[in-house]
Design a protein around this motif. Structure first.
Motif, mmCIF file in Angstrom:
data_model
loop_
_atom_site.group_PDB
_atom_site.id
_atom_site.type_symbol
_atom_site.label_atom_id
_atom_site.label_comp_id
_atom_site.label_asym_id
_atom_site.label_seq_id
_atom_site.Cartn_x
_atom_site.Cartn_y
_atom_site.Cartn_z
ATOM 1 N N UNK A 102 -1.802 1.947 -7.741
ATOM 2 C CA UNK A 102 -2.518 1.303 -6.645
ATOM 3 C C UNK A 102 -3.205 2.295 -5.730
ATOM 4 N N UNK A 103 -4.258 1.812 -5.085
ATOM 5 C CA UNK A 103 -5.047 2.680 -4.227
ATOM 6 C C UNK A 103 -5.015 2.369 -2.749
ATOM 7 N N UNK A 104 -4.325 1.290 -2.337
ATOM 8 C CA UNK A 104 -4.308 0.913 -0.923
ATOM 9 C C UNK A 104 -3.388 1.821 -0.102
ATOM 10 N N UNK A 125 2.168 0.103 -5.870
ATOM 11 C CA UNK A 125 1.657 -1.066 -5.163
ATOM 12 C C UNK A 125 2.020 -2.326 -5.931
ATOM 13 N N UNK A 126 2.579 -3.312 -5.231
ATOM 14 C CA UNK A 126 3.001 -4.554 -5.856
ATOM 15 C C UNK A 126 4.483 -4.615 -6.163
ATOM 16 N N UNK A 164 0.842 -1.188 0.000
ATOM 17 C CA UNK A 164 0.000 0.000 0.000
ATOM 18 C C UNK A 164 0.875 1.235 0.000
ATOM 19 N N UNK A 165 0.654 2.150 -0.953
ATOM 20 C CA UNK A 165 1.538 3.312 -1.092
ATOM 21 C C UNK A 165 0.771 4.628 -1.094
ATOM 22 N N UNK A 178 -7.882 5.396 1.155
ATOM 23 C CA UNK A 178 -7.723 4.572 -0.039
ATOM 24 C C UNK A 178 -8.306 5.271 -1.263
ATOM 25 N N UNK A 179 -7.762 4.935 -2.437
ATOM 26 C CA UNK A 179 -8.164 5.576 -3.685
ATOM 27 C C UNK A 179 -8.505 4.507 -4.716
#
Length: 273
Positions: free
Chosen positions: A23-25, A264-265, A7-8, A13-14
Motif C-alpha cells: 500500500x501507498x497511503x 495497508x488493509x 495507511x502504513x 504517499x507512494x
C-alpha cells in the motif's frame, strides 16, 4: 480491540505498481474497541483516512481522531475524509499542545488559505479541536496514555491504548537514537502489540538520525526492551517497493519476538497475553 491499518507509509504517499501489496497511503489506523461494531477512534489522519469512509457503509463518522504530530503525512487526509465532512458527522480532533496555541490555530497553520481552500472550521459537521497534554485520557471507551517522544520538527506524542481486551502502543515517528525517556518506556512497557516506526535500514542510519526516525533494528530493540508481545513495523519509506519490504526482515534474522511488516488493509486483533 481491532486495528484497521489504513495507511502504513511515511513522509509522502507512494502510488504505483511497485507499491500495491503493502500500500501507498500515509499514516492512519482505525481502532474498533472491544465489543464495538465499527471504529470510533482513529490514530493519525494521513491519506489513508480517505478509505475509512468506505468501511463505514454510508454512515457518518462519530468519534475521535488522535494525531501524533502535525507533519503533512499525518494530517493530509483530514479535508478529504468524506464520512467526517458531512452535516451529521461528529468529530473530536486531538493533537499535541504546543507553543500556547489553540488546537484550531495549530491545525490552521497547515490547513487554511492560501495553502488550502478552507480552514478547519470549513469542515462540515460538529468538529471539536483539542490541544492534548501528556497523561492519561478517556476517549471513546478506550484509555489513552500520551507521552512526548523523540522526533524532529515539532512536538510529537506516542500513544498507548487499553481496553478490556488488551493494550497497544503507536509510535509511527520515533528516534530512539536521540534518547528514550522514562515516560516513553512506561508507555511501551508490556504492551500486547506495538506499531513502531521502521522507515530506515541500518545502512541508512545517518539519514534516519538526521530526520528523526528509527531503523528496523531500533524498532526491534525498543520492543524487546519493553517486553512487548508483538511488533508491527510501520511508516515505510515511500522509496521502499513491495519487493524491498519483502526483504526488510533480513535486517533482523532470528527476531527475538513475533514481528510483522504492516500492510495497508491488514486487520490486527489486540488480545491480552
Amino acid at each position: 480491540m481491532r486495528l484497521l491499518l489504513l495507511g502504513v507509509r511515511g513522509s509522502t504517499a507512494a502510488p504505483g505498481a511497485d507499491y500495491v501489496r503493502y500500500g501507498g497511503h500515509t499514516s492512519c489506523v482505525a481502532v474498533v474497541p472491544d465489543g464495538a461494531d465499527g471504529p470510533s477512534l482513529v490514530l493519525d489522519a494521513g491519506t489513508g483516512l480517505r478509505s475509512l469512509t468506505d468501511r463505514l457503509d454510508g454512515a457518518p463518522f462519530r468519534g475521535g481522531i488522535l494525531l501524533t504530530h502535525l507533519h503533512w503525512d499525518h494530517v493530509m487526509g483530514l479535508p478529504f475524509f468524506h464520512a467526517g465532512d458531512r452535516d451529521d458527522a461528529e468529530v473530536a480532533l486531538h493533537l499535541p499542545a504546543q507553543d500556547g496555541a489553540s488546537a484550531r490555530d495549530l491545525l490552521a497553520g497547515l490547513m487554511s488559505p492560501p495553502g488550502f481552500p478552507i480552514a478547519p472550521e470549513g469542515l462540515r459537521g460538529r468538529w471539536g479541536f483539542h490541544a492534548l497534554e501528556p497523561g492519561t485520557h478517556d476517549m471513546e471507551g478506550i484509555r489513552v496514555a500520551a507521552a512526548e517522544i523523540s522526533h524532529k520538527g515539532g512536538r510529537t506524542f506516542g500513544y498507548r491504548l487499553e481496553d478490556a481486551s488488551g493494550t497497544m502502543a503507536y509510535l509511527p515517528d520515533h528516534a530512539p537514537a536521540a534518547g528514550v525517556s522514562a515516560d516513553t518506556r512506561a508507555l511501551l512497557h508490556g504492551v500486547d502489540v506495538v506499531l513502531h516506526d521502521a522507515q530506515f535500514r541500518e545502512r541508512e542510519r545517518a539519514v534516519a538520525d538526521h530526520y528523526g526516525h528509527s531503523t528496523v533494528r531500533d524498532a526491534v530493540d525498543v520492543a524487546v526492551e519493553a517486553e512487548a508481545g508483538r511488533l508491527v513495523l510501520v511508516h515505510h519509506s515511500p522509496m521502499r517497493t513491495d519487493d524491498d519490504l519483502d526483504a526488510i526482515l533480513d535486517e533482523v534474522p532470528g527476531s527475538p519476538l513475533p514481528l510483522d511488516v504492516a500492510r495497508e488493509g491488514d486487520v490486527l486483533d489486540v488480545r491480552r497475553r
